[in-house]
Scaffold this motif. Structure first.
Motif, PDB file in Angstrom:
ATOM      1  N   ASP A  72     -25.540  -6.164  20.087  1.00  0.00           N
ATOM      2  CA  ASP A  72     -25.042  -4.982  19.383  1.00  0.00           C
ATOM      3  C   ASP A  72     -24.464  -3.897  20.284  1.00  0.00           C
ATOM      4  O   ASP A  72     -23.784  -3.004  19.796  1.00  0.00           O
ATOM      5  N   ASP A  73     -24.697  -3.979  21.583  1.00  0.00           N
ATOM      6  CA  ASP A  73     -24.297  -2.873  22.466  1.00  0.00           C
ATOM      7  C   ASP A  73     -23.227  -3.240  23.491  1.00  0.00           C
ATOM      8  O   ASP A  73     -23.118  -2.596  24.516  1.00  0.00           O
ATOM      9  N   LYS A  93     -17.626  -2.335  26.167  1.00  0.00           N
ATOM     10  CA  LYS A  93     -18.315  -1.051  26.303  1.00  0.00           C
ATOM     11  C   LYS A  93     -18.589  -0.711  27.769  1.00  0.00           C
ATOM     12  O   LYS A  93     -18.623   0.454  28.149  1.00  0.00           O
TER      13      LYS A  93
END
Length: 126
Positions: A72-73, A93
Motif C-alpha cells: 500500500d505504500d 513513492k
C-alpha cells in the motif's frame, strides 16, 4: 532525491524520457506488455518492489497492467490533466519515477487497472 545528471547516467535515453520526463511508450511495444513470467516488478530507477506478477492481467491496452501494487505504500497518485484528459498519474513513492496511470476499469478484487510503462519497471523473475 537524485539530480537529472544522476538519472541521465543511470538510464537509457528512452528510459529517462519515460521515467523522469513522464513520457509514454507506444502500446504493444514494451518489453513486458504480454509477459506472463512469475516475479516481482521493481522500479527501474531505484529498485523498489512495485508490483507482483500474480496481480498482472491482460487488459488489452498494450501496456503491462496490474490490479494492485505490491504494498500500500509504494505508489504515489497525482491528478494529471495533461493532453486534454483527466487521469491519475502513478509514480514510485520512493524516487518519483513516472510509472503510468491508474484507472477504475480493472478486475476485481480492486476494480483498478495500474497501466504501467515497461520502461519504468524491471522484472526480477522467480
Amino acid at each position: 532525491m537524485k539530480d537529472d545528471e544522476h538519472w541521465r547516467d543511470k538510464l537509457t535515453p528512452d528510459e529517462y524520457w519515460v521515467c523522469r520526463e513522464k513520457g509514454t511508450e507506444r502500446p504493444f511495444t514494451g518489453e513486458y506488455w504480454n509477459t506472463e513470467e512469475d516475479g516481482v516488478y521493481h522500479c527501474r530507477c531505484c529498485g523498489e518492489p512495485l508490483f507482483l506478477s500474480d496481480s498482472k492481467f491482460d487488459a488489452g491496452c498494450g501496456w503491462p497492467s496490474f490490479f494492485k501494487p505490491a504494498s500500500d505504500d509504494v505508489i504515489e497518485e497525482t491528478p494529471d490533466y495533461s493532453h486534454g484528459m483527466s487521469r491519475t498519474e502513478i509514480t514510485c513513492k520512493q524516487c518519483g519515477c513516472h510509472l503510468g496511470h491508474v484507472f477504475t476499469d480493472g478486475p476485481q478484487p480492486t476494480g483498478l487497472r495500474y497501466c504501467v510503462n515497461s520502461l519504468s519497471v524491471k522484472l526480477d523473475k522467480k
